[in-house]
Design an enzyme around this catalytic site. Sequence first.
Site, PDB file in Angstrom:
ATOM      1  N   GLU A   1      48.415  22.877 -21.526  1.00 25.49           N
ATOM      2  CA  GLU A   1      48.493  23.398 -22.901  1.00 25.49           C
ATOM      3  C   GLU A   1      47.862  24.780 -23.006  1.00 25.49           C
ATOM      4  OE1 GLU A   1      50.403  22.048 -24.893  1.00 25.49           O
ATOM      5  OE2 GLU A   1      50.646  20.081 -23.979  1.00 25.49           O
TER       6      GLU A   1
ATOM      7  N   GLU B   1      56.426  26.476 -20.016  1.00 22.31           N
ATOM      8  CA  GLU B   1      55.916  25.172 -19.594  1.00 22.31           C
ATOM      9  C   GLU B   1      55.244  25.216 -18.221  1.00 22.31           C
ATOM     10  OE1 GLU B   1      55.637  22.753 -21.548  1.00 22.31           O
ATOM     11  OE2 GLU B   1      56.909  23.508 -23.166  1.00 22.31           O
TER      12      GLU B   1
ATOM     13  N   TRP C   1      72.636   6.642 -21.806  1.00 28.06           N
ATOM     14  CA  TRP C   1      71.224   6.896 -21.466  1.00 28.06           C
ATOM     15  C   TRP C   1      70.841   6.176 -20.175  1.00 28.06           C
ATOM     16  CZ3 TRP C   1      67.078   9.763 -22.824  1.00 28.06           C
ATOM     17  CH2 TRP C   1      65.784   9.277 -22.564  1.00 28.06           C
TER      18      TRP C   1
ATOM     19  N   HIS D   1      60.482  13.732 -27.363  1.00 32.47           N
ATOM     20  CA  HIS D   1      61.271  14.958 -27.505  1.00 32.47           C
ATOM     21  C   HIS D   1      62.646  14.726 -28.123  1.00 32.47           C
ATOM     22  CE1 HIS D   1      58.110  15.548 -24.606  1.00 32.47           C
ATOM     23  NE2 HIS D   1      58.199  16.840 -24.783  1.00 32.47           N
TER      24      HIS D   1
HETATM   25  O1  X8Z Z   1      55.710  17.341 -23.575  1.00 35.42           O
HETATM   26  C1  X8Z Z   1      55.093  17.817 -22.640  1.00 35.42           C
HETATM   27  C2  X8Z Z   1      53.912  18.696 -22.936  1.00 35.42           C
HETATM   28  C3  X8Z Z   1      54.163  19.377 -24.236  1.00 35.42           C
HETATM   29  S1  X8Z Z   1      53.586  20.959 -24.334  1.00 35.42           S
HETATM   30  C4  X8Z Z   1      52.671  17.848 -22.987  1.00 35.42           C
HETATM   31  N1  X8Z Z   1      55.443  17.517 -21.383  1.00 35.42           N
HETATM   32  C5  X8Z Z   1      56.605  16.688 -21.083  1.00 35.42           C
HETATM   33  C6  X8Z Z   1      56.399  15.248 -21.480  1.00 35.42           C
HETATM   34  O2  X8Z Z   1      55.268  14.854 -21.773  1.00 35.42           O
HETATM   35  O3  X8Z Z   1      57.373  14.493 -21.490  1.00 35.42           O
HETATM   36  C7  X8Z Z   1      54.788  18.004 -20.183  1.00 35.42           C
HETATM   37  C8  X8Z Z   1      55.526  17.369 -19.052  1.00 35.42           C
HETATM   38  C9  X8Z Z   1      56.787  16.798 -19.611  1.00 35.42           C
HETATM   39 ZN    ZN Z   2      54.081  22.249 -22.727  1.00 37.66          ZN
END
Ligand code: X8Z
Ligand code: ZN
Length: 604
Positions: free
Chosen positions: A366, A393, A465, A493
Amino acid sequence: MRLLSLLLLFAVSAAAQKPTIAQAEAFMTRAENELLKLGIDSQRATWVQETYINDDTEKLNALLTDQLIARTTALVMESKKYDGLKLPPALARKFLLLKLSLPMPAPNNAKLREELTQVAASLDGSYGKGKYCPGGPKEKCYGIDDLEEQMVTIRDPQKLAELWAGWHAIGAPMKDRYARFAELSNQGARELGFKDTGAIWRAGYDMTPEEFSADLERLWKQVEPLYKELHAYTRKKLIQKYGAAATRKDGLIPAHLMGNMWAQEWGNIYDLAAPPAAPQPFDLGDILTKRKATARQVVEFGENFFVSLGFPKLPETFWQRSMLSKPADRDVVCHASAWDIDTDQDVRLKLCIHDTSDDFITVHHELGHVYYYLSYRKLDPSFRSGANDGFHEAIGDAVALSITPGYLKKIGLIEKEPPAEADLPLLLRTAMDKIAFLPFGLLIDKWRWEVFSGQTKPADYNKAWWRLREQYQGVAPPVDRSEADFDPGAKYHIPGNTPYIRYFLARIYQFQFYRSMCRAAGYQGPLNRCSFFDSKTAGANLAKMLELGQSKPWPEALKAMTGEDKADASAMVEYFEPLLRWLKEQNKGEKLGWDLPADPLKSR
Ligand code: X8Z
Ligand code: ZN
């Protein structure tokens, strides 16, 4: 004679109407300023919603998002006026970026747009409020944050399947809303001149869609052999531990056994996969707990790393405004994120830190976002973003690869460096996070692109999926699924509408960045032992790339730091090379890969 003068008059007035470069420039400055202001308001509303979920904050967030999208859409339409003009490259790039700036394009109709922003905010809210209540809704309930923690330590397959199914039940009520969301957002994308929302997402990589697909395929092929070996090895270990509960004829692994709700990273079950003679690995989580490290101190470890590279300390407001631990009194979205509220100094983190090593790494991840924000804040508003979203990222992860035992000793978190025999086990643990993630990172948006393009219809959401999860990850549902379930909804997400291919790219880029910073730091030796902590040269190279923001196509940003201008997984392959040799040895006689079952929704 008269006709001629009429024609002349016509030509003159047409020329007068043709916009000039100066007008295009003025338009862009106005658009940038207006969107900057609306963007800040919208960021604040989203921040409040995610750190204080209730009906009001959901509505307010939807309202502010609506305003931002409405104005962006109108400005994109207006910008078409300047389409045929030959603009200077920087200005032309701003026009392009404006067209691509909406991850959720919306119809240019107030009612439909409002419906879309409401649906989107409610999906995000549903995820944040999602709970599994094993004894019924009147008994104790768990959000994803608690469930994720439980999955790290529970080793009873029955219990794990229960938790898995309990959490995944939050997806089902989202299904219809998700279908509507896709429909409305697609309409918006088409009005902007794109085929669908997925096409807008894929257009953000400075290459044609065909080139982008080919690039993804090329990168996946570079790393797929590593994944196949890791999969076969882990499967063997799981079968040794769980017997029938881990065994399927087709060679798929049931998805609830990997120590992670989505089987996306497997490091949490390293104990089941550790080579027999491996020295006990140190557990950063334990170390931090014993020291009674506060959430703030965990973040300070990350801050100090960036400072050692020559970056500034975090602004005071960062500490005042961030949410570092889970509040006891309300629902929040715990999923870690970094925020650039005003694209200036108001940067924040939102996470629920526990004393586990995962969080230690997540904090570095982060902070990579935060230092990117701070590095490009002086650029024109259009360019205040990552070279592409995968770069964003990858920064913190590239830094986190430097958290080697040598580094931990240097900063006093461990007393002595583990012996040389510990290298390979550590590499295995890292691979269980980094390599295991690759197919997951790839398939999430393959699913969404198919949904947006209409290739996958709502009636097949869950089938499609699981088909992808089986094909790429080689994992299967732990309990039977149907189209009444909506398992994509159980991954942040999807309801949060954050594009995901960035994380696949970031897994690859981060090793490329890391190798180049190791070289800049003058490091020689096996890549997995390098830490560029304290190297001002490595830091200066990194800063060169970060300060470019989104002002140049990403290959130029990559070149500014690494001298390379193509994404390349060879650094990742080099890093894990000793492990690959070892895995091949372990997997002698094992069948690599798996067969695809006739029904992707069946658990056996
Ligand atoms: O969502 C994230 C970060 C957000 S900035 C923590 N990641 C993905 C997840 O958690 O699915 C980082 C790795 C993949
Ligand atoms: Zn991130």
